[in-house]
Design an enzyme around this catalytic site. Structure first.
Site, mmCIF file in Angstrom:
data_model
loop_
_atom_site.group_PDB
_atom_site.id
_atom_site.type_symbol
_atom_site.label_atom_id
_atom_site.label_comp_id
_atom_site.label_asym_id
_atom_site.label_seq_id
_atom_site.Cartn_x
_atom_site.Cartn_y
_atom_site.Cartn_z
ATOM 1 N N SER A 68 -12.246 47.182 21.100
ATOM 2 C CA SER A 68 -12.552 46.972 22.115
ATOM 3 C C SER A 68 -11.877 45.663 23.120
ATOM 4 O O SER A 68 -11.856 45.451 22.952
ATOM 5 C CB SER A 68 -13.673 47.576 22.608
ATOM 6 O OG SER A 68 -14.003 46.747 24.497
ATOM 7 N N VAL A 74 -19.498 38.669 19.015
ATOM 8 C CA VAL A 74 -20.887 38.166 19.565
ATOM 9 C C VAL A 74 -20.364 36.260 19.652
ATOM 10 O O VAL A 74 -20.604 35.296 19.845
ATOM 11 C CB VAL A 74 -21.698 38.060 18.539
ATOM 12 C CG1 VAL A 74 -21.819 38.178 16.820
ATOM 13 C CG2 VAL A 74 -23.025 37.530 18.497
ATOM 14 N N LYS A 107 -20.603 23.674 2.367
ATOM 15 C CA LYS A 107 -21.786 23.677 2.978
ATOM 16 C C LYS A 107 -22.780 23.568 0.901
ATOM 17 O O LYS A 107 -22.825 24.299 0.355
ATOM 18 C CB LYS A 107 -22.600 24.785 3.236
ATOM 19 C CG LYS A 107 -23.852 25.314 3.644
ATOM 20 C CD LYS A 107 -24.142 26.814 4.378
ATOM 21 C CE LYS A 107 -25.559 27.183 4.909
ATOM 22 N NZ LYS A 107 -25.870 27.779 5.396
ATOM 23 N N PRO A 127 -32.279 24.104 -1.292
ATOM 24 C CA PRO A 127 -30.736 24.228 -2.011
ATOM 25 C C PRO A 127 -29.309 25.586 -2.630
ATOM 26 O O PRO A 127 -30.099 25.834 -2.198
ATOM 27 C CB PRO A 127 -30.668 23.424 -2.695
ATOM 28 C CG PRO A 127 -32.436 23.536 -3.846
ATOM 29 C CD PRO A 127 -32.423 24.201 -1.809
ATOM 30 N N VAL A 214 -13.888 52.445 22.876
ATOM 31 C CA VAL A 214 -14.520 54.050 22.597
ATOM 32 C C VAL A 214 -15.592 54.239 24.121
ATOM 33 O O VAL A 214 -16.539 53.266 23.862
ATOM 34 C CB VAL A 214 -15.240 53.658 21.495
ATOM 35 C CG1 VAL A 214 -15.921 55.124 20.742
ATOM 36 C CG2 VAL A 214 -13.575 53.578 19.903
HETATM 37 C C1 LIG Z 1 -27.355 33.685 17.961
HETATM 38 C C2 LIG Z 1 -26.649 33.883 16.402
HETATM 39 C C3 LIG Z 1 -26.525 33.543 15.479
HETATM 40 C C4 LIG Z 1 -25.377 34.024 14.120
HETATM 41 N N1 LIG Z 1 -25.396 32.972 13.167
HETATM 42 C C5 LIG Z 1 -25.144 33.084 11.642
HETATM 43 C C6 LIG Z 1 -24.689 32.220 10.397
HETATM 44 O O1 LIG Z 1 -25.185 31.063 10.418
HETATM 45 N N2 LIG Z 1 -24.273 33.231 9.726
HETATM 46 C C7 LIG Z 1 -24.288 34.196 9.574
HETATM 47 O O2 LIG Z 1 -24.371 34.933 8.371
HETATM 48 N N3 LIG Z 1 -24.139 35.483 10.962
HETATM 49 C C8 LIG Z 1 -25.013 34.886 11.837
HETATM 50 N N4 LIG Z 1 -25.283 35.521 12.858
HETATM 51 C C9 LIG Z 1 -24.804 36.711 12.370
HETATM 52 C C10 LIG Z 1 -23.153 37.266 12.693
HETATM 53 O O3 LIG Z 1 -22.567 36.609 13.747
HETATM 54 C C11 LIG Z 1 -22.869 38.350 12.536
HETATM 55 O O4 LIG Z 1 -23.289 39.011 11.684
HETATM 56 C C12 LIG Z 1 -21.607 38.437 12.665
HETATM 57 O O5 LIG Z 1 -19.990 38.347 13.778
HETATM 58 C C13 LIG Z 1 -20.734 40.281 12.801
HETATM 59 O O6 LIG Z 1 -21.038 41.066 14.456
HETATM 60 P P1 LIG Z 1 -20.342 42.148 14.284
HETATM 61 O O7 LIG Z 1 -19.540 42.005 14.460
HETATM 62 O O8 LIG Z 1 -21.657 43.212 13.734
HETATM 63 O O9 LIG Z 1 -20.727 41.969 15.404
HETATM 64 P P2 LIG Z 1 -20.085 41.567 17.340
HETATM 65 O O10 LIG Z 1 -18.737 40.458 16.628
HETATM 66 O O11 LIG Z 1 -20.212 41.531 18.687
HETATM 67 O O12 LIG Z 1 -18.359 42.310 17.342
HETATM 68 C C14 LIG Z 1 -18.788 43.766 17.535
HETATM 69 C C15 LIG Z 1 -17.285 43.949 17.722
HETATM 70 O O13 LIG Z 1 -17.167 45.616 18.275
HETATM 71 C C16 LIG Z 1 -16.224 46.220 19.474
HETATM 72 N N5 LIG Z 1 -17.111 46.884 19.700
HETATM 73 C C17 LIG Z 1 -18.025 47.276 21.249
HETATM 74 N N6 LIG Z 1 -18.072 48.613 21.758
HETATM 75 C C18 LIG Z 1 -17.138 49.262 21.137
HETATM 76 C C19 LIG Z 1 -16.457 50.034 21.769
HETATM 77 N N7 LIG Z 1 -17.510 50.758 23.229
HETATM 78 N N8 LIG Z 1 -15.406 50.886 21.335
HETATM 79 C C20 LIG Z 1 -14.641 49.653 20.870
HETATM 80 N N9 LIG Z 1 -14.732 48.443 20.445
HETATM 81 C C21 LIG Z 1 -16.205 48.289 20.455
HETATM 82 C C22 LIG Z 1 -15.938 44.845 20.328
HETATM 83 O O14 LIG Z 1 -15.099 44.145 20.757
HETATM 84 C C23 LIG Z 1 -16.447 43.284 18.919
HETATM 85 O O15 LIG Z 1 -15.176 43.662 17.916
HETATM 86 C C24 LIG Z 1 -25.318 34.886 13.864
HETATM 87 C C25 LIG Z 1 -26.077 36.029 15.266
HETATM 88 C C26 LIG Z 1 -26.467 35.434 16.856
HETATM 89 C C27 LIG Z 1 -26.645 36.115 17.527
#
Ligand SMILES: Cc1cc2nc3c(=O)[nH]c(=O)nc-3n(C[C@H](O)[C@H](O)[C@H](O)COP(=O)(O)OP(=O)(O)OC[C@H]3O[C@@H](n4cnc5c(N)ncnc54)[C@H](O)[C@@H]3O)c2cc1C
Length: 542
Positions: A68, A74, A107, A127, A214
Site C-alpha cells: 500500500s 511498523v 549482538k 546470552p 488492497v
Molecule cells: C514496538 C515494537 C518493537 C519491535 N521490536 C522487534 C525486535 O526487536 N525484533 C524483532 O524481530 N521484531 C520486533 N518487532 C516486530 C517487527 O517489527 C515486525 O515483526 C516486523 O517489522 C514485521 O512487520 P510486518 O511486515 O508484519 O508488518 P508492517 O511493518 O506493519 O508491514 C505491513 C505492510 O502491509 C502493507 N499493507 C497494509 N495494509 C495494506 C493494504 N490494504 N494493501 C496493501 N498493503 C497493505 C503496508 O503498506 C506494509 O507494507 C517489534 C514490533 C513492535 C510493535
C-alpha cells in the site's frame, strides 16, 4: 576443573543448526501452484518474498508483492536472534553486503536491567550460545541447582557465558579464524533500511512489485481467496496468498475470519513509544532492556544511532506519561526529536496457514518484543511452509501439522516472556505488582516453576519438550538464576562437599583466555565497508 560429562543432559548446549536449505532438495511443488501474491511490503513481506523466491522461482512459480502506498510499515523491530544469520547465509548474502546497507551491528545477547531487586541479581545477561559454553554449562547448572537447594555457591549466569563477557567489553561475537569454537550471534539493524534492502534484492531475484492499496478481498464458494481488489481498480488473482499486512491481518483475519487468540491475560503490554538518540564510536554489542515504571525500555545500538523504545501497558499509564518517562530517562525532555507511538496486538491467529492463505509477521500474531523473536517467527513460518510445498503436501493434514508447530512455537515463546514478568520482584508500581501476582500461566509453566522451587532439575523436563517449549535449557537456567530465584542470602549455608565442586576462578580463566580471540565491535565494523547514512534519523521517521 571438571569438564562436561555425558551424564549431564545439560552438557550439550550448542547443538543447533541455524541454516535451512529450501530449494536444495528434490521437490514436488504442486503443479497448480503457479502464482503467489504477497500483500504487504514490511519486513515480513520481503523476508517471505526472499525465501519463497529462493525455492520457487526456479520452479516456475511467479511471486509478487503488493504494498500500500498509503499504509506505512511498523518501522521498528531492530534486534534479531542468531537465526537471522541463517536467513542471510541460506540466501547466499554476505554480512559485508547487507550489514552496511542496514547500519547493522553484531549482538551478543540481551541484558535485563532492574527487573529483579534481589541483591546481586539486579541485572543479568541472556546470552546467545557458543560451543564454548558447553565447557561451562555443566558447572552453571550444577551451581544453580546447588544454590536453589540452599548452598552458597556462585550461580549468577554472567560469569559462565563468554557472550556475556564480550558484551561487557563491547566486543563483537565473531572470533578470530583460529578459534576452534563456533559462536552464535545476532544483529541489530535499521528496520526501514532492512526492508528497503530486502525489497531491492527480491526484485533482483525476480519478485514482482506493485505499489497498490488492497481495498477488498474476494473469497470463492469454498472459502479460498480468489482475488484481491485494489483501490487503483485492479483485480489480482493468484493460486496462493501471503498475508503480510501487519496488525491489520487483512486477509487472514478480516477476510477469512480466522480466530485470534489474545495473550492479553498473560502479557499486559500493548503499546510502545520509540525515539532515537545519538551513538558514539564505541558501539555496544548487546541490547539492553531496562525496567521502567510500567514496562521496559529497549536500547539498541546501530552504527548510526541508538534505537530506544518504551514498551508499556496502556492499562497502567497513558501515552503521554510513557513518552515523558522515556524522554526523562534518555535526557530528551527538552529535545524536539519526535517520538513515535505504536499500538501492539498481542496474541496469534489459530491457523497461520488457512486454506490458500499463509499469514506471516504481525498479521499472524505478535509476542511483545522483549526477546526480539518476531523476525524468527517470520523466518520459521515461511521456511516451514516451504518444506511442505517442496514435499508437494498442501492438504488439510499438512496445514494442521504446520499450524500446530507454529502455535507451539508461539506458546513456548510466550511462556518464556511471561517468566520475565512473573519472576520480577519490583514493588514500586501497580504494574510490577500485578505482573508478579498474575496467575494466568500455562500448565507447562506451572510445572516448570514447581520443579525449580522444589529444587529439582528442570533440565530433563525441558529437554523432553514437555515443558518450557520454545527455549533451550540454558535460557531457562539463565532466566531463573539471573532473576535470583534462590533462597535469600541469609538462608544459604556455606558450600562444601559436592556443592563446592567447581572453582569460579578456573571458569573465569577459561573464559578470559577465550575472550582474547575476539575484537571490539567498533574494530570489526570498521573492517566492513561502511556507507554513511546521514539520513538515518529522517528515514526512521519517514
Ligand atoms: C514496538 C515494537 C518493537 C519491535 N521490536 C522487534 C525486535 O526487536 N525484533 C524483532 O524481530 N521484531 C520486533 N518487532 C516486530 C517487527 O517489527 C515486525 O515483526 C516486523 O517489522 C514485521 O512487520 P510486518 O511486515 O508484519 O508488518 P508492517 O511493518 O506493519 O508491514 C505491513 C505492510 O502491509 C502493507 N499493507 C497494509 N495494509 C495494506 C493494504 N490494504 N494493501 C496493501 N498493503 C497493505 C503496508 O503498506 C506494509 O507494507 C517489534 C514490533 C513492535 C510493535
Amino acid at each position: 576443573m571438571a569438564t562436561q560429562t555425558e551424564k549431564h543432559p545439560t552438557a550439550t548446549l550448542f547443538n543447533y543448526s541455524y541454516t535451512f536449505t529450501p530449494g536444495a532438495r528434490p521437490t514436488k511443488v504442486p503443479p497448480a501452484l503457479k502464482k503467489i501474491v504477497i500483500v504487504g511490503g514490511g519486513t515480513a513481506g520481503w523476508m517471505a518474498a526472499m525465501i519463497l523466491a529462493h525455492s520457487l522461482i526456479p520452479k516456475g512459480v511467479e511471486i509478487s508483492v503488493l504494498e500500500s502506498p498509503v499504509v506505512g510499515i511498523v518501522g521498528v523491530g531492530e534486534g534479531s536472534t542468531p537465526w537471522l544469520r541463517g536467513f542471510f547465509d541460506s540466501l547466499g548474502i554476505e554480512e559485508a553486503e547487507w550489514m552496511p546497507e542496514c547500519n547493522a551491528t553484531y549482538k551478543c545477547g540481551i541484558t535485563f536491567d532492574g527487573w529483579s531487586t534481589k541483591p546481586g541479581f539486579e541485572s543479568y545477561f541472556h546470552p546467545f550460545a557458543s560451543m564454548l559454553d558447553n565447557l561451562t554449562m555443566t558447572q552453571f547448572v550444577h551451581n544453580a541447582q546447588a544454590r536453589v537447594n540452599g548452598a552458597d555457591v556462585h550461580a549468577h549466569p554472567n560469569r559462565f557465558f563468554i557472550a556475556s563477557q564480550l558484551a561487557d567489553r563491547r566486543m563483537a561475537p565473531k572470533p578470530s579464524r583460529n578459534f576452534p569454537f563456533d559462536v552464535w550471534y545476532g544483529y541489530h539493524f535499521d528496520a526501514v533500511m532492512l526492508g528497503q534492502y530486502l525489497h531491492k534484492k527480491a526484485e533482483q531475484r525476480g519478485v514482482h512489485y506493485k505499489p497498490c492499496h488492497v481495498s477488498d478481498v474476494r473469497l470463492n464458494e469454498r472459502g479460498d481467496i480468489a482475488a484481491v481488489v485494489t483501490a487503483e481498480g485492479e483485480t489480482i488473482s493468484a493460486d496462493f496468498f501471503v498475508d503480510c499486512t501487519g496488525f491489520a491481518g487483512l486477509l487472514i483475519q478480516k477476510a477469512m475470519g480466522t480466530p485470534f487468540v489474545s495473550f492479553a491475560n498473560n502479557l499486559f503490554n500493548d503499546a510502545a513509544v520509540a525515539m532515537p538518540t545519538p551513538i558514539g564510536d564505541d558501539i555496544p554489542s548487546q541490547t539492553v532492556s531496562y525496567a521502567m515504571k510500567h514496562g521496559w525500555r529497549w536500547e539498541i545500538p546501530l552504527t548510526s544511532r541508538f534505537g530506544n523504545g518504551y514498551v508499556y501497558s496502556s492499562s497502567f499509564c497513558s501515552a503521554d506519561e510513557a513518552e515523558r518517562e522515556l524522554r526523562e530517562t534518555l535526557g530528551m525532555l527538552d529535545s524536539d526529536v519526535p517520538a513515535r507511538h505504536l499500538k501492539m496486538k498481542i496474541g496469534r491467529v489459530t491457523k497461520h496457514w488457512n486454506r490458500n492463505c499463509l499469514a506471516v509477521g504481525l498479521a499472524q500474531g505478535f509476542i511483545e518484543p522483549l526477546e526480539a523473536t518476531a523476525l524468527l517467527f517470520i523466518q520459521r513460518t515461511v521456511t516451514g511452509f516451504v518444506e511442505f510445498i517442496e514435499a508437494g503436501d498442501m492438504g488439510e493434514a499438512a496445514q494442521a501439522k504446520f499450524n500446530q508447530r507454529v502455535n507451539d512455537h508461539f506458546e513456548g515463546t510466550r511462556d518464556y516472556i511471561v517468566t520475565h514478568y512473573k519472576t520480577n520482584t519490583r514493588s514500586d508500581t501497580d504494574y510490577w505488582r500485578a505482573n508478579a501476582q498474575n496467575n494466568n500461566l500455562s500448565d507447562s509453566l506451572r510445572r516448570l516453576y514447581g520443579l525449580w522451587m522444589s529444587g529439582k532439575s528442570i533440565a530433563a523436563e525441558v529437554g523432553r519438550q514437555e515443558i518450557g517449549r520454545g527455549y533451550p535449557i540454558f535460557s531457562w537456567y539463565c532466566i531463573m538464576s539471573g532473576m535470583g530465584i534462590f533462597p535469600d542470602q541469609k538462608d544459604l549455608r556455606p558450600a562444601n562437599g559436592k556443592a563446592a565442586l567447581y572453582s569460579m576462578e578456573e571458569i573465569d580463566n577459561l573464559i578470559e583466555r577465550s575472550v582474547q580471540n575476539f575484537r571490539p565491535q567498533k574494530e570489526l565494523l570498521a573492517d566492513i565497508p561502511k556507507k554513511i547514512h546521514e539520513k538515518s534519523l529522517q528515514i526512521y521517521f519517514w
